[in-house]
Write a protein that holds these residues in place. Structure first.
Motif, PDB file in Angstrom:
ATOM      1  N   SER A  71       0.820  -1.219   0.000  1.00 18.76           N
ATOM      2  CA  SER A  71       0.000   0.000   0.000  1.00 18.76           C
ATOM      3  C   SER A  71       0.853   1.268   0.000  1.00 18.76           C
ATOM      4  O   SER A  71       0.434   2.317  -0.480  1.00 18.76           O
ATOM      5  N   GLY A  72       2.097   1.185   0.516  1.00 21.07           N
ATOM      6  CA  GLY A  72       2.944   2.372   0.577  1.00 21.07           C
ATOM      7  C   GLY A  72       3.884   2.527  -0.608  1.00 21.07           C
ATOM      8  O   GLY A  72       4.692   3.461  -0.647  1.00 21.07           O
ATOM      9  N   VAL A  73       3.802   1.631  -1.571  1.00 22.26           N
ATOM     10  CA  VAL A  73       4.726   1.677  -2.719  1.00 22.26           C
ATOM     11  C   VAL A  73       4.316   2.793  -3.667  1.00 22.26           C
ATOM     12  O   VAL A  73       3.148   2.896  -4.054  1.00 22.26           O
ATOM     13  N   LYS A  74       5.288   3.654  -4.023  1.00 19.44           N
ATOM     14  CA  LYS A  74       4.961   4.833  -4.835  1.00 19.44           C
ATOM     15  C   LYS A  74       5.576   4.805  -6.228  1.00 19.44           C
ATOM     16  O   LYS A  74       5.045   5.397  -7.159  1.00 19.44           O
ATOM     17  N   HIS A  75       6.743   4.184  -6.382  1.00 21.73           N
ATOM     18  CA  HIS A  75       7.486   4.351  -7.632  1.00 21.73           C
ATOM     19  C   HIS A  75       7.542   3.092  -8.486  1.00 21.73           C
ATOM     20  O   HIS A  75       8.071   3.118  -9.583  1.00 21.73           O
ATOM     21  N   ALA A  76       7.044   2.005  -7.986  1.00 24.89           N
ATOM     22  CA  ALA A  76       7.052   0.758  -8.755  1.00 24.89           C
ATOM     23  C   ALA A  76       5.607   0.353  -9.013  1.00 24.89           C
ATOM     24  O   ALA A  76       4.715   0.680  -8.231  1.00 24.89           O
ATOM     25  N   ALA A  77       5.402  -0.362 -10.120  1.00 20.15           N
ATOM     26  CA  ALA A  77       4.027  -0.715 -10.487  1.00 20.15           C
ATOM     27  C   ALA A  77       3.958  -2.154 -10.970  1.00 20.15           C
ATOM     28  O   ALA A  77       4.945  -2.705 -11.480  1.00 20.15           O
ATOM     29  N   VAL A  78       2.783  -2.746 -10.795  1.00 19.16           N
ATOM     30  CA  VAL A  78       2.554  -4.092 -11.304  1.00 19.16           C
ATOM     31  C   VAL A  78       2.841  -4.101 -12.807  1.00 19.16           C
ATOM     32  O   VAL A  78       2.442  -3.188 -13.530  1.00 19.16           O
ATOM     33  N   GLY A  79       3.589  -5.116 -13.245  1.00 22.53           N
ATOM     34  CA  GLY A  79       3.937  -5.229 -14.658  1.00 22.53           C
ATOM     35  C   GLY A  79       5.337  -4.745 -14.984  1.00 22.53           C
ATOM     36  O   GLY A  79       5.873  -5.060 -16.045  1.00 22.53           O
ATOM     37  N   ASP A  80       5.955  -3.968 -14.077  1.00 22.90           N
ATOM     38  CA  ASP A  80       7.323  -3.505 -14.325  1.00 22.90           C
ATOM     39  C   ASP A  80       8.281  -4.693 -14.382  1.00 22.90           C
ATOM     40  O   ASP A  80       8.228  -5.585 -13.520  1.00 22.90           O
ATOM     41  N   PHE A  81       9.166  -4.682 -15.381  1.00 24.03           N
ATOM     42  CA  PHE A  81      10.249  -5.664 -15.455  1.00 24.03           C
ATOM     43  C   PHE A  81      11.439  -5.045 -14.737  1.00 24.03           C
ATOM     44  O   PHE A  81      11.870  -3.939 -15.086  1.00 24.03           O
ATOM     45  N   ILE A  82      11.951  -5.725 -13.727  1.00 24.94           N
ATOM     46  CA  ILE A  82      12.940  -5.083 -12.859  1.00 24.94           C
ATOM     47  C   ILE A  82      14.132  -6.002 -12.567  1.00 24.94           C
ATOM     48  O   ILE A  82      14.044  -7.214 -12.671  1.00 24.94           O
ATOM     49  N   THR A  83      15.242  -5.355 -12.213  1.00 19.87           N
ATOM     50  CA  THR A  83      16.371  -6.066 -11.626  1.00 19.87           C
ATOM     51  C   THR A  83      16.436  -5.654 -10.159  1.00 19.87           C
ATOM     52  O   THR A  83      15.814  -4.670  -9.760  1.00 19.87           O
ATOM     53  N   VAL A  84      17.187  -6.393  -9.383  1.00 22.48           N
ATOM     54  CA  VAL A  84      17.187  -6.189  -7.935  1.00 22.48           C
ATOM     55  C   VAL A  84      18.599  -5.897  -7.438  1.00 22.48           C
ATOM     56  O   VAL A  84      19.558  -6.552  -7.846  1.00 22.48           O
ATOM     57  N   ASN A  85      18.717  -4.897  -6.576  1.00 22.50           N
ATOM     58  CA  ASN A  85      19.911  -4.776  -5.739  1.00 22.50           C
ATOM     59  C   ASN A  85      19.600  -5.577  -4.482  1.00 22.50           C
ATOM     60  O   ASN A  85      18.706  -5.199  -3.722  1.00 22.50           O
ATOM     61  N   PRO A  86      20.295  -6.674  -4.246  1.00 20.21           N
ATOM     62  CA  PRO A  86      19.890  -7.568  -3.149  1.00 20.21           C
ATOM     63  C   PRO A  86      20.293  -7.090  -1.761  1.00 20.21           C
ATOM     64  O   PRO A  86      19.918  -7.705  -0.766  1.00 20.21           O
ATOM     65  N   ASN A  87      21.047  -5.991  -1.689  1.00 18.97           N
ATOM     66  CA  ASN A  87      21.627  -5.601  -0.402  1.00 18.97           C
ATOM     67  C   ASN A  87      20.749  -4.601   0.339  1.00 18.97           C
ATOM     68  O   ASN A  87      20.430  -3.533  -0.177  1.00 18.97           O
ATOM     69  N   ILE A  88      20.379  -4.961   1.564  1.00 13.82           N
ATOM     70  CA  ILE A  88      19.519  -4.110   2.389  1.00 13.82           C
ATOM     71  C   ILE A  88      20.394  -3.423   3.429  1.00 13.82           C
ATOM     72  O   ILE A  88      20.995  -4.077   4.275  1.00 13.82           O
ATOM     73  N   TRP A  89      20.477  -2.092   3.336  1.00 12.50           N
ATOM     74  CA  TRP A  89      21.343  -1.319   4.212  1.00 12.50           C
ATOM     75  C   TRP A  89      20.555  -0.849   5.430  1.00 12.50           C
ATOM     76  O   TRP A  89      19.379  -0.508   5.326  1.00 12.50           O
ATOM     77  N   ALA A 106      25.654  -3.678   9.302  1.00 17.01           N
ATOM     78  CA  ALA A 106      24.478  -4.481   9.669  1.00 17.01           C
ATOM     79  C   ALA A 106      23.727  -4.914   8.410  1.00 17.01           C
ATOM     80  O   ALA A 106      22.517  -5.120   8.445  1.00 17.01           O
ATOM     81  N   MET A 107      24.454  -5.044   7.307  1.00 15.69           N
ATOM     82  CA  MET A 107      23.800  -5.336   6.034  1.00 15.69           C
ATOM     83  C   MET A 107      23.188  -6.732   6.027  1.00 15.69           C
ATOM     84  O   MET A 107      23.768  -7.686   6.530  1.00 15.69           O
ATOM     85  N   ARG A 108      22.003  -6.805   5.448  1.00 19.56           N
ATOM     86  CA  ARG A 108      21.389  -8.096   5.154  1.00 19.56           C
ATOM     87  C   ARG A 108      21.189  -8.155   3.651  1.00 19.56           C
ATOM     88  O   ARG A 108      21.125  -7.116   2.990  1.00 19.56           O
ATOM     89  N   ALA A 109      21.126  -9.345   3.114  1.00 26.14           N
ATOM     90  CA  ALA A 109      20.981  -9.445   1.663  1.00 26.14           C
ATOM     91  C   ALA A 109      19.958 -10.506   1.302  1.00 26.14           C
ATOM     92  O   ALA A 109      19.876 -11.565   1.943  1.00 26.14           O
ATOM     93  N   LEU A 110      19.199 -10.203   0.254  1.00 26.02           N
ATOM     94  CA  LEU A 110      18.283 -11.200  -0.301  1.00 26.02           C
ATOM     95  C   LEU A 110      19.124 -12.351  -0.853  1.00 26.02           C
ATOM     96  O   LEU A 110      20.138 -12.135  -1.510  1.00 26.02           O
ATOM     97  N   GLY A 111      18.700 -13.556  -0.574  1.00 28.34           N
ATOM     98  CA  GLY A 111      19.452 -14.722  -1.036  1.00 28.34           C
ATOM     99  C   GLY A 111      20.566 -15.129  -0.090  1.00 28.34           C
ATOM    100  O   GLY A 111      21.237 -16.130  -0.311  1.00 28.34           O
TER     101      GLY A 111
END
Ligand SMILES: [Zn+2]
Ligand SMILES: [Zn+2]
Length: 333
Positions: A71-89, A106-111
């Motif tokens: 509900s809070g997502v503003k800049h991405a939309a359903v249908g967008d083809f995207i790549t991911v930066n897996p690193n969460i700072w 304290a970095m966590r990463a997807l995967g």
């Protein structure tokens, strides 16, 4: 609803099974994963030589299509083809507060710490998704992460058009490094790699490729290079870089040496030649450039990538495909 997911339960123990499709938070998007690359870090995680939070669905190099937004997502939309930066700072540690979030303590990463791209669906915070042109092959789009890492590594060097460079280690990162050095203006780029099939793909793209064990002369003739890059992380490669680099030159340490590994080095050479030995870890800001280069077809990847099935990932991680696969990429269904 369920999804197919590859799960690493503990080092060496992998299972593919149906699990519940994950639900998203208000600032997340849900990605239907299109493709996911397998890399050396995954192999270290599999063997327990890279810190990870298990059980986890690995895979930090992935691209896909957004199928749901919080509900809070503003800049991405359903249908967008995207790549991911897996690193969460974390946003709060000294590195994050001083402009180097990729060095977040304290970095966590997807995967790695959170489920990644080797599942049909993946939850990704909105700020980590980067749009890429929908006509790009997902097998290449998912490589935005390793390309971003390579760009950041080379950004840390003082390089100029016309310089001479050598890359030790012709795995996927080494191959990307060769091509990126050329894109950045190197007039002569040499690969040092013992495995013939890796030398072959580099040679076919016009790079000089030498076998370090085929008599010493070729290796010894490598001298006065402006830049050397260690993408091997093995043996005495770092010392070979020290020998081959010119006075005042740069050595980029880009290999994921296992934590705790030590190598022998002759410090006098670094001192006398005033060498810079430079490390590089992930990236803060190169993903947009990586995407532009991939969209432009700047990288020649056809002979380097091998499409594999999810059920082949374990063999890859165990090193059973090293003779025929340089880079395995899973096309997810
Ligand atoms: Zn990787
Ligand atoms: Zn931080």
């Amino acid at each position: 609803m369920s999804q197919e997911s590859l799960i690493l339960h503990k080092p060496g123990e992998i299972e593919i099974r149906q699990v519940d499709r994950p639900s998203i938070g208000s600032n997340d998007v849900l990605i239907k994963v299109s493709a996911c690359g397998i890399c050396g870090t995954d192999r270290h995680i599999f063997h327990g030589t890279y810190p990870a939070s298990l059980p986890v669905s690995p895979g930090h190099e992935f691209a896909g299509v957004i199928v749901e937004t919080g509900s809070g997502v503003k800049h991405a939309a359903v249908g967008d083809f995207i790549t991911v930066n897996p690193n969460i700072w974390c946003g709060h540690c000294p590195s994050c507060l001083q402009g180097a979030p990729h060095l977040c303590t304290a970095m966590r990463a997807l995967g790695v710490n959170l489920n990644g791209g080797l599942s049909s669906y993946c939850v990704v915070p909105e700020e980590l998704v980067y749009k890429i042109a929908p006509n790009v092959d997902p097998l290449q789009a998912c490589l935005a992460e390793p390309v971003s890492c390579v760009l950041h590594g080379l950004d840390r060097l003082q390089i100029k058009a016309g310089y001479r460079a050598a890359v030790f280690g012709g795995g996927f990162i080494g191959q990307l490094m060769l091509q990126t050095l050329r894109l950045q203006g190197a007039s002569e780029v040499t690969l040092i790699e013992p495995q013939a099939h890796k030398r072959k793909v580099a040679a076919e793209l016009g790079f000089q490729a030498i076998d370090p064990f085929a008599g010493k002369s070729a290796l010894e003739e490598l001298a006065d290079l402006d830049v050397t890059v260690d993408c091997a992380g093995a043996g005495d490669v770092l010392m070979q870089c020290v020998r081959a680099t010119k006075q005042g030159g740069d050595i980029l340490l880009f290999a994921a040496y296992p934590q705790g590994r030590t190598v022998s080095i002759e410090p006098y050479e670094i001192f006398r030649k005033e060498l810079r030995v430079i490390g590089s870890f992930t990236y803060p800001d190169t993903q947009v450039r990586a995407i532009r280069l991939i969209e432009a077809g700047a990288y020649k990847l056809d002979s380097i990538l091998t499409e594999i099935g999810l059920e082949e990932v374990e063999d890859l991680l165990q090193g059973k495909r090293d003779e025929d696969v340089i880079k395995g990429v899973v096309r997810m269904t």
